[in-house]
Design a protein around this motif. Structure first.
Motif, short mmCIF file in Angstrom:
data_model
loop_
_atom_site.label_atom_id
_atom_site.label_comp_id
_atom_site.label_asym_id
_atom_site.label_seq_id
_atom_site.Cartn_x
_atom_site.Cartn_y
_atom_site.Cartn_z
N SER A 168 50.58 31.19 -28.19
CA SER A 168 49.54 31.54 -29.17
C SER A 168 48.27 30.73 -28.94
O SER A 168 47.16 31.23 -29.11
CB SER A 168 50.05 31.31 -30.60
OG SER A 168 51.10 32.20 -30.89
N THR A 169 48.42 29.49 -28.56
CA THR A 169 47.26 28.64 -28.28
C THR A 169 46.46 29.20 -27.11
O THR A 169 45.24 29.29 -27.16
CB THR A 169 47.72 27.20 -27.97
OG1 THR A 169 48.44 26.71 -29.11
CG2 THR A 169 46.56 26.29 -27.66
N GLY A 208 44.75 32.51 -28.25
CA GLY A 208 43.66 32.19 -29.17
C GLY A 208 42.43 31.67 -28.44
O GLY A 208 41.30 32.07 -28.71
N ARG A 209 42.66 30.80 -27.48
CA ARG A 209 41.55 30.26 -26.70
C ARG A 209 40.90 31.34 -25.83
O ARG A 209 39.67 31.40 -25.70
CB ARG A 209 42.04 29.10 -25.82
CG ARG A 209 40.96 28.36 -25.08
CD ARG A 209 40.01 27.71 -26.08
NE ARG A 209 38.84 27.20 -25.43
CZ ARG A 209 38.44 25.94 -25.47
NH1 ARG A 209 39.12 25.06 -26.15
NH2 ARG A 209 37.36 25.57 -24.85
N HIS A 244 38.63 33.43 -27.94
CA HIS A 244 37.39 32.69 -28.19
C HIS A 244 36.48 32.70 -26.97
O HIS A 244 35.29 33.01 -27.07
CB HIS A 244 37.72 31.26 -28.61
CG HIS A 244 36.53 30.37 -28.68
ND1 HIS A 244 35.54 30.51 -29.63
CD2 HIS A 244 36.14 29.33 -27.90
CE1 HIS A 244 34.60 29.60 -29.44
NE2 HIS A 244 34.95 28.87 -28.39
N GLU A 245 37.03 32.38 -25.81
CA GLU A 245 36.23 32.26 -24.59
C GLU A 245 35.63 33.60 -24.15
O GLU A 245 34.59 33.61 -23.49
CB GLU A 245 37.08 31.67 -23.46
CG GLU A 245 37.48 30.23 -23.67
CD GLU A 245 36.31 29.26 -23.66
OE1 GLU A 245 35.33 29.50 -22.95
OE2 GLU A 245 36.40 28.26 -24.40
N LEU A 288 36.50 32.27 -36.57
CA LEU A 288 36.73 30.88 -36.16
C LEU A 288 36.30 29.92 -37.25
O LEU A 288 37.03 28.99 -37.62
CB LEU A 288 36.02 30.59 -34.85
CG LEU A 288 36.19 29.19 -34.28
CD1 LEU A 288 37.65 28.92 -33.95
CD2 LEU A 288 35.34 29.03 -33.03
N LYS A 337 38.65 27.28 -39.40
CA LYS A 337 38.35 25.85 -39.38
C LYS A 337 38.16 25.32 -40.80
O LYS A 337 38.62 24.23 -41.14
CB LYS A 337 37.11 25.56 -38.53
CG LYS A 337 37.39 25.65 -37.05
CD LYS A 337 36.17 25.29 -36.23
CE LYS A 337 36.50 25.29 -34.75
NZ LYS A 337 35.37 24.88 -33.92
N GLU A 397 43.91 24.47 -35.01
CA GLU A 397 44.60 24.76 -33.76
C GLU A 397 44.25 26.17 -33.32
O GLU A 397 44.14 27.07 -34.15
CB GLU A 397 46.12 24.63 -33.94
CG GLU A 397 46.55 23.21 -34.28
CD GLU A 397 48.06 23.10 -34.42
OE1 GLU A 397 48.79 23.93 -33.83
OE2 GLU A 397 48.50 22.18 -35.11
N TRP A 398 44.10 26.39 -32.03
CA TRP A 398 43.75 27.70 -31.50
C TRP A 398 44.80 28.75 -31.85
O TRP A 398 44.50 29.93 -31.98
CB TRP A 398 43.54 27.64 -29.98
CG TRP A 398 42.31 26.89 -29.61
CD1 TRP A 398 42.26 25.64 -29.05
CD2 TRP A 398 40.96 27.30 -29.80
NE1 TRP A 398 40.95 25.26 -28.88
CE2 TRP A 398 40.13 26.27 -29.33
CE3 TRP A 398 40.36 28.44 -30.32
CZ2 TRP A 398 38.75 26.34 -29.36
CZ3 TRP A 398 38.98 28.52 -30.36
CH2 TRP A 398 38.19 27.48 -29.88
N SER A 399 46.03 28.33 -32.02
CA SER A 399 47.09 29.28 -32.36
C SER A 399 46.87 29.92 -33.72
O SER A 399 47.37 31.01 -33.98
CB SER A 399 48.45 28.59 -32.34
OG SER A 399 48.50 27.56 -33.31
N LEU A 405 44.42 31.46 -34.71
CA LEU A 405 43.72 32.73 -34.54
C LEU A 405 44.72 33.89 -34.47
O LEU A 405 44.38 35.02 -34.78
CB LEU A 405 42.85 32.71 -33.29
CG LEU A 405 41.67 31.76 -33.37
CD1 LEU A 405 41.06 31.55 -32.00
CD2 LEU A 405 40.64 32.29 -34.34
#
Length: 96
Positions: free
Chosen positions: A34-35, A38-39, A42-43, A52, A56, A67-69, A71
């Motif tokens: 998931s991380t 999620g990243r 975003h990227e 995002l 946060k 944590e990116w997960s 998302l």
């Protein structure tokens, strides 16, 4: 982590075609699936506007680090326990 990547072509709105890649990510519990996704969302600029920032802010209100997960882990139980309970299918586009 194992990834299966079959390809196909996808017609774009202007009539051209471009390769379509389907990626399946599998792995053991707590190995960052998931991380990673999620990243990647975003990227590639694939997140809905404000998503995002909202996550946060929720993390800050709850006194936990973002944590990116988060998302992908939409259920509060998933975030509380740090695990993914539900599966998901997500589409995103790249610029090329």
């Amino acid at each position: 982590m194992n990834m299966i990547i079959p390809t196909a072509t996808l017609a774009t709105p202007n009539g051209t075609t471009r390769p379509q890649v389907r990626i399946v990510i599998v792995g053991h519990v707590d190995h960052g699936k998931s991380t990673l996704v999620g990243r990647l969302l975003h990227e590639t600029g694939s997140l809905p506007e404000g998503k995002l920032e909202m996550l946060k802010a929720v993390s800050a209100r709850r006194g936990m680090p973002f944590e990116w997960s988060f998302l992908l882990d939409a259920l509060q139980t998933e975030r509380d326990q740090g695990i993914t309970i539900d599966t998901t299918q997500i589409s995103f586009r790249t610029r090329s």
